[in-house]
Design a protein around this motif. Structure first.
Motif, PDB file in Angstrom:
ATOM      1  N   TYR A 114       0.787  -1.236   0.000  1.00  0.00           N
ATOM      2  CA  TYR A 114       0.000   0.000   0.000  1.00  0.00           C
ATOM      3  C   TYR A 114       0.817   1.283   0.000  1.00  0.00           C
ATOM      4  O   TYR A 114       0.259   2.363   0.145  1.00  0.00           O
ATOM      5  CB  TYR A 114      -0.965  -0.015   1.193  1.00  0.00           C
ATOM      6  CG  TYR A 114      -1.924  -1.171   1.125  1.00  0.00           C
ATOM      7  CD1 TYR A 114      -2.878  -1.238   0.117  1.00  0.00           C
ATOM      8  CD2 TYR A 114      -1.845  -2.229   2.033  1.00  0.00           C
ATOM      9  CE1 TYR A 114      -3.750  -2.314   0.024  1.00  0.00           C
ATOM     10  CE2 TYR A 114      -2.715  -3.302   1.954  1.00  0.00           C
ATOM     11  CZ  TYR A 114      -3.664  -3.341   0.955  1.00  0.00           C
ATOM     12  OH  TYR A 114      -4.521  -4.412   0.853  1.00  0.00           O
ATOM     13  N   VAL A 221      -7.227   2.892   2.933  1.00  0.00           N
ATOM     14  CA  VAL A 221      -6.976   1.447   2.917  1.00  0.00           C
ATOM     15  C   VAL A 221      -7.870   0.842   3.994  1.00  0.00           C
ATOM     16  O   VAL A 221      -7.836   1.260   5.146  1.00  0.00           O
ATOM     17  CB  VAL A 221      -5.501   1.116   3.196  1.00  0.00           C
ATOM     18  CG1 VAL A 221      -5.282  -0.391   3.214  1.00  0.00           C
ATOM     19  CG2 VAL A 221      -4.598   1.762   2.150  1.00  0.00           C
ATOM     20  N   SER A 292      -5.959  -4.285  -5.913  1.00  0.00           N
ATOM     21  CA  SER A 292      -5.032  -3.285  -5.409  1.00  0.00           C
ATOM     22  C   SER A 292      -4.071  -3.868  -4.401  1.00  0.00           C
ATOM     23  O   SER A 292      -3.039  -3.295  -4.113  1.00  0.00           O
ATOM     24  CB  SER A 292      -5.811  -2.127  -4.755  1.00  0.00           C
ATOM     25  OG  SER A 292      -6.562  -2.601  -3.660  1.00  0.00           O
ATOM     26  N   SER A 293      -4.412  -5.062  -3.836  1.00  0.00           N
ATOM     27  CA  SER A 293      -3.552  -5.673  -2.843  1.00  0.00           C
ATOM     28  C   SER A 293      -2.453  -6.509  -3.474  1.00  0.00           C
ATOM     29  O   SER A 293      -1.537  -6.934  -2.793  1.00  0.00           O
ATOM     30  CB  SER A 293      -4.387  -6.569  -1.922  1.00  0.00           C
ATOM     31  OG  SER A 293      -5.382  -5.823  -1.274  1.00  0.00           O
ATOM     32  N   ASN A 312      -3.369   2.837  -8.834  1.00  0.00           N
ATOM     33  CA  ASN A 312      -4.489   2.949  -7.909  1.00  0.00           C
ATOM     34  C   ASN A 312      -5.730   3.468  -8.620  1.00  0.00           C
ATOM     35  O   ASN A 312      -6.849   3.032  -8.354  1.00  0.00           O
ATOM     36  CB  ASN A 312      -4.129   3.879  -6.753  1.00  0.00           C
ATOM     37  CG  ASN A 312      -3.100   3.264  -5.834  1.00  0.00           C
ATOM     38  OD1 ASN A 312      -2.904   2.057  -5.854  1.00  0.00           O
ATOM     39  ND2 ASN A 312      -2.440   4.086  -5.038  1.00  0.00           N
TER      40      ASN A 312
END
Length: 463
Positions: A114, A221, A292-293, A312
């Motif tokens: 992240y 997040v 996104s992870s 992102n």
């Protein structure tokens, strides 16, 4: 600041056209001016992927003090340090082994997944950072933003910046440069206009120095994303899972101690807490895509500063917005929606009557010219337009659609701007329809609860 005006600079028109290796001369001019101001102990408003920030050299006491002066911010409210890359992170510590241990410990996986992005971590304090940044604590909050303009600026400066939201303390956070101008115009020398912020709420603050680890402030997040990581087993959320009076009095991060995010008009929140409590917090309900992870990035190469931001953005465009849970989850959402509509109609009708009675009394004594105009603002997540049942009072109501109840990402992006726009119409009260506290909804409800003067609990009695 003694300046009478603020310079509003628009460095680019589209993030898709931003190129670190081929910057438009006008963008370079703005960035160089911003760098000169920061080097000379001034403050600059900068765009980030979350909200607009008010930046100053995190090492410089005088520069940091100007943040507090411009915002009228309490001195015991710590700031978040922003870095451009992991090399800068390591340089903060006199003993590099401290940085290495942080990067190899519980924070390793969250950082890999992240950063850059809307995740702030709590770490041992760097002796180089100003006391004003940490509020005298032995820890500091730090993150690597993904917005290419602010990361480029930090890299060019060669030092980290402290950057809280660029608003008057306590006001809704700014998601447009015009919001910054409304609050701080004339108090700061420069505002860089980077367009609308994609996230709309501040970063998630994670404290993995505690055991079990804790989300101190929900943000970009989500708990659902972080709780999957093995190093964050047992992850809790402050205020949802526990409270700590000592932590409340000596907060390690912004957004914990003082009332925040409040418009001028009082806010009445319709809270779906009953429906949140009727289901356990699981990692299966309403989750966003895990795309996104899956990215693996240390972002040590400053030639690709924009890559994380573009990635992102693509993920946000491509993820499914709707609930993919089981039938119980779907029924719960359906019931919550129905109850919210009925509760909102009842509350709006009652509040209109009470406020009109008050205004009638006021008009008899003060000739109030605002009678029957913009009495209420309704921030809705259930209906895009004012429903038929309330249209007879349409002249009294300003209707704002935040996005669908199930689309917590969109609601997060629009919340602060809607609160500010409602204030623009000088309404007497703002009624906000709450959402379920899953995914980005946890951050949304955290913000609007702090802004609220009154909360009405919505339950199945409204069916």
């Amino acid at each position: 600041m003694n300046e009478d005006t603020s310079t509003l600079c628009s460095p680019f028109l589209s993030i898709a056209n931003y190129d670190d290796n081929n910057l438009d001369p006008q963008i370079l001019l703005f960035l160089n001016k911003a760098k000169d101001l920061l080097v000379n102990r001034q403050v600059v408003s900068v765009p980030t992927e979350t909200v607009y920030g008010l930046a100053a050299n995190a090492f410089d006491d005088v520069a940091v003090s100007r943040i507090f002066q411009a915002k009228c911010r309490p001195q015991d409210n710590p700031l978040i340090v922003h870095i451009s890359d992991l090399k800068m992170f390591k340089s903060l510590f006199n003993d590099e082994s401290i940085a290495d241990s942080i990067l190899a410990g519980p924070y390793a996986e969250p950082i890999r997944r992240y950063w850059p992005g809307p995740l702030t971590i709590i770490v041992p304090r760097s002796e180089s950072v100003s006391d004003g940044v940490t509020a005298g604590l032995d820890t500091m909050a730090i993150r690597m933003p993904s917005h290419p303009v602010v990361r480029r600026l930090i890299h060019e400066c060669g030092f980290p910046i402290a950057a809280p939201s660029a608003n008057s303390s306590g006001r809704p956070s700014p998601t447009l440069a015009s919001h910054v101008m409304d609050d701080l115009g004339g108090r700061i020398p420069m505002i860089i206009d980077g367009g609308p912020c994609l996230g709309g709420v501040e970063s998630t603050v994670l404290d993995a120095l505690r055991n079990p680890p804790v989300i101190l402030r929900p943000g970009g997040v989500t708990w659902e994303e972080l709780c999957r990581l093995p190093s964050l087993k047992g992850l809790q959320v402050y205020k949802r899972d526990f409270s700590d009076a000592k932590l409340e009095q000596n907060p390690t991060t912004p957004g914990m101690k003082y009332r925040h995010y409040s418009p001028t008009a009082p806010v009445l929140l319709l809270d779906l807490k009953y429906f949140n409590e009727s289901a356990s917090h699981s990692t299966t309900f309403g989750n966003r895509s895990d795309a996104s992870s899956s990215k693996d990035s240390t972002y040590a190469d400053n030639n690709s500063i924009a890559n994380g931001y573009r990635s992102n953005l693509e993920n946000q465009v491509n993820v499914s917005k709707k609930c993919s849970g089981n039938n119980d989850d779907i029924n719960r959402i359906s019931n919550a929606r129905l109850c919210m509509i009925k509760a909102r109609n009842r509350v709006v009708t009652e509040r209109l009557k009470l406020i009109k009675e008050s205004l009638n009394y006021s008009k008899n004594s003060t000739q109030d010219s605002n009678l029957n105009m913009n009495i209420l603002a309704v921030l809705s997540v259930t209906e895009p337009e004012i429903p038929q049942g309330l249209r007879d009072n349409g002249g009294d109501i300003r209707w704002f659609y935040l996005g669908d109840l199930e689309d917590s990402d969109e609601v997060a992006r629009t919340l602060f701007a809607a609160l500010r726009e409602a204030d623009h119409f000088k309404v007497k009260e703002i009624i906000v329809e709450g959402i379920l506290d899953t995914n980005a909804g946890l951050a949304v409800m955290n913000r609007v609860t702090k802004a609220a003067s009154q909360v009405v609990l919505v339950n199945d009695e409204f069916i």
